[in-house]
Design an enzyme around this catalytic site. Structure first.
Site, PDB file in Angstrom:
ATOM      1  N   LYS A  84       6.739   2.151  -8.292  1.00 13.52           N
ATOM      2  CA  LYS A  84       5.530   1.295  -8.582  1.00 13.52           C
ATOM      3  C   LYS A  84       5.192   1.223 -10.191  1.00 13.52           C
ATOM      4  CE  LYS A  84       1.448   2.166  -8.387  1.00 13.52           C
ATOM      5  NZ  LYS A  84       0.316   1.474  -9.379  1.00 13.52           N
ATOM      6  N   ASP A 130       2.836  -3.594  -9.564  1.00 11.06           N
ATOM      7  CA  ASP A 130       1.375  -3.364  -8.989  1.00 11.06           C
ATOM      8  C   ASP A 130       0.496  -4.105 -10.293  1.00 11.06           C
ATOM      9  OD1 ASP A 130      -0.851  -3.053  -7.657  1.00 11.06           O
ATOM     10  OD2 ASP A 130      -0.949  -1.018  -8.242  1.00 11.06           O
ATOM     11  N   LEU A 131       0.412  -5.560 -10.500  1.00 10.29           N
ATOM     12  CA  LEU A 131      -0.142  -6.196 -11.634  1.00 10.29           C
ATOM     13  C   LEU A 131      -1.614  -6.424 -11.240  1.00 10.29           C
ATOM     14  CD1 LEU A 131       2.601  -8.011 -13.231  1.00 10.29           C
ATOM     15  CD2 LEU A 131       2.019  -5.723 -13.823  1.00 10.29           C
ATOM     16  N   LYS A 132      -1.885  -6.596  -9.802  1.00 10.45           N
ATOM     17  CA  LYS A 132      -3.014  -7.172  -9.294  1.00 10.45           C
ATOM     18  C   LYS A 132      -3.874  -8.587 -10.233  1.00 10.45           C
ATOM     19  CE  LYS A 132      -4.642  -2.535  -8.124  1.00 10.45           C
ATOM     20  NZ  LYS A 132      -3.633  -1.593  -8.378  1.00 10.45           N
ATOM     21  N   ASP A 176      -7.168 -14.658 -11.297  1.00 11.98           N
ATOM     22  CA  ASP A 176      -7.620 -15.737 -12.174  1.00 11.98           C
ATOM     23  C   ASP A 176      -7.499 -16.832 -11.343  1.00 11.98           C
ATOM     24  OD1 ASP A 176      -7.800 -17.168 -14.562  1.00 11.98           O
ATOM     25  OD2 ASP A 176      -6.873 -15.273 -15.674  1.00 11.98           O
ATOM     26  N   ASN A 228      -3.826 -21.868 -10.879  1.00 14.51           N
ATOM     27  CA  ASN A 228      -2.708 -22.362 -12.094  1.00 14.51           C
ATOM     28  C   ASN A 228      -2.350 -20.918 -12.715  1.00 14.51           C
ATOM     29  OD1 ASN A 228      -1.027 -24.560 -13.278  1.00 14.51           O
ATOM     30  ND2 ASN A 228      -2.265 -24.024 -14.942  1.00 14.51           N
ATOM     31  N   THR A 273      -9.040   1.643  -3.455  1.00 16.19           N
ATOM     32  CA  THR A 273      -9.478   2.966  -2.644  1.00 16.19           C
ATOM     33  C   THR A 273     -10.434   3.740  -3.609  1.00 16.19           C
ATOM     34  OG1 THR A 273      -7.172   3.799  -3.949  1.00 16.19           O
ATOM     35  CG2 THR A 273      -7.138   3.012  -1.500  1.00 16.19           C
ATOM     36  N   ARG A 288      -3.061  11.361  -0.401  1.00 20.23           N
ATOM     37  CA  ARG A 288      -3.066  12.816  -0.870  1.00 20.23           C
ATOM     38  C   ARG A 288      -2.376  13.461   0.383  1.00 20.23           C
ATOM     39  NH1 ARG A 288      -3.568  10.334  -4.846  1.00 20.23           N
ATOM     40  NH2 ARG A 288      -5.051  10.408  -6.457  1.00 20.23           N
ATOM     41  N   GLN A 307     -10.069   8.798  -5.920  1.00 20.72           N
ATOM     42  CA  GLN A 307     -10.035   8.248  -4.710  1.00 20.72           C
ATOM     43  C   GLN A 307     -11.274   8.566  -3.760  1.00 20.72           C
ATOM     44  OE1 GLN A 307      -7.809   6.179  -4.355  1.00 20.72           O
ATOM     45  NE2 GLN A 307      -6.477   6.569  -6.467  1.00 20.72           N
ATOM     46  N   GLY A 340       1.292   8.943  -6.415  1.00 24.22           N
ATOM     47  CA  GLY A 340       1.699   8.832  -7.962  1.00 24.22           C
ATOM     48  C   GLY A 340       1.259  10.643  -8.376  1.00 24.22           C
ATOM     49  N   ARG A 341       0.192  10.897  -8.629  1.00 23.34           N
ATOM     50  CA  ARG A 341      -0.063  12.250  -9.005  1.00 23.34           C
ATOM     51  C   ARG A 341       0.314  13.340  -8.138  1.00 23.34           C
ATOM     52  NH1 ARG A 341      -6.240  10.552 -10.707  1.00 23.34           N
ATOM     53  NH2 ARG A 341      -5.706   8.872  -9.166  1.00 23.34           N
TER      54      ARG A 341
END
Length: 224
Positions: free
Chosen positions: A32, A59-61, A64, A67, A115, A175, A184, A204-205
């Site tokens: 990711k 994971d750009l979320k 807008d 268009n 989250t 976790r 989180q 991730g972490r």
């Protein structure tokens, strides 16, 4: 069954991200790349990470007007991501246009409630009901818009899975049982999320910041 773990590679240095990806490649199912990574390294960074040989989750979320989001989606076709995120809060028209503009083999999933947010945050933003209620409302909207699935916490995935049997569910903020929560607020264990219906487990972490990332990834994989 393929490995559902996607390692969040949100590291500031590209060489360090690639080295970590290569190191744990045998114990995760995908990588990711989030907003921090994409802003720092752009298309070049994605291409370089893709050489590791695992599916890429961008994971750009995106959030807008319809268009603009459709144009952004078209601009990442060349990267051939397996998964891309948009925000369900952008509304049905935005989600429909994002899906229409996505690559044929790209799953478009909508972020419901981050989250890092809980019920008190919902109230502060003027959202009626709990974080759980809001996640279900936005999941219903994403399904109506024709998306592949949604992003939600492990607390909601079970309820949403019951309403959307063939949905694709990405669960972040996970976790291990003995892990630290950090920022989180609605975390669960990877196994609990998987049992509730998660398709992808974003971690991730607990892996990237472990003293031994390979051992950490292997330990999480063993619980699934």
């Amino acid at each position: 069954m393929s490995n559902p773990i996607y390692l969040a590679l949100d590291l500031p240095r590209l060489d360090a991200a690639i080295a970590l990806a290569k190191k744990v490649k045998g114990h995760v199912g995908g990588l990711k790349l989030g907003l921090e990574f994409f802003c720092a390294h752009g298309h070049h960074g994605v291409h370089e990470v893709a050489k590791v040989g695992l599916p890429i989750f961008l994971d750009l979320k995106l959030h807008d007007i319809p268009n603009t989001v459709a144009g952004a989606m078209q601009s990442i076709h060349v990267l051939e991501p397996a998964i891309v995120t948009i925000h369900a809060g952008g509304g049905r028209a935005m989600m429909e246009d994002a899906k229409a503009a996505a690559g044929e083999h790209t799953k478009v999933v909508a972020v419901t409630v981050l989250t890092s947010l809980d019920d008190s945050d919902m109230a502060a933003m003027g959202v009626g009901g709990s974080a759980h209620d809001q996640a279900l409302r936005l999941a219903d909207l994403a399904q109506e818009a024709g998306l592949d699935g949604i992003v939600c916490s492990g607390h909601e995935v079970g309820a949403i899975h019951k309403r959307w049997k063939n949905g694709y569910f990405v669960v972040p903020g996970l976790r291990p049982a003995d892990g630290k929560l950090g920022d989180q607020k609605r975390a669960v264990t990877p196994r609990a999320a998987r049992d509730a219906g998660a398709s992808v487990l974003v971690i991730g972490r607990p892996i990237s910041r472990a003293e031994d990332p390979v051992a950490a990834a292997r330990a999480i994989e063993a619980t699934l």
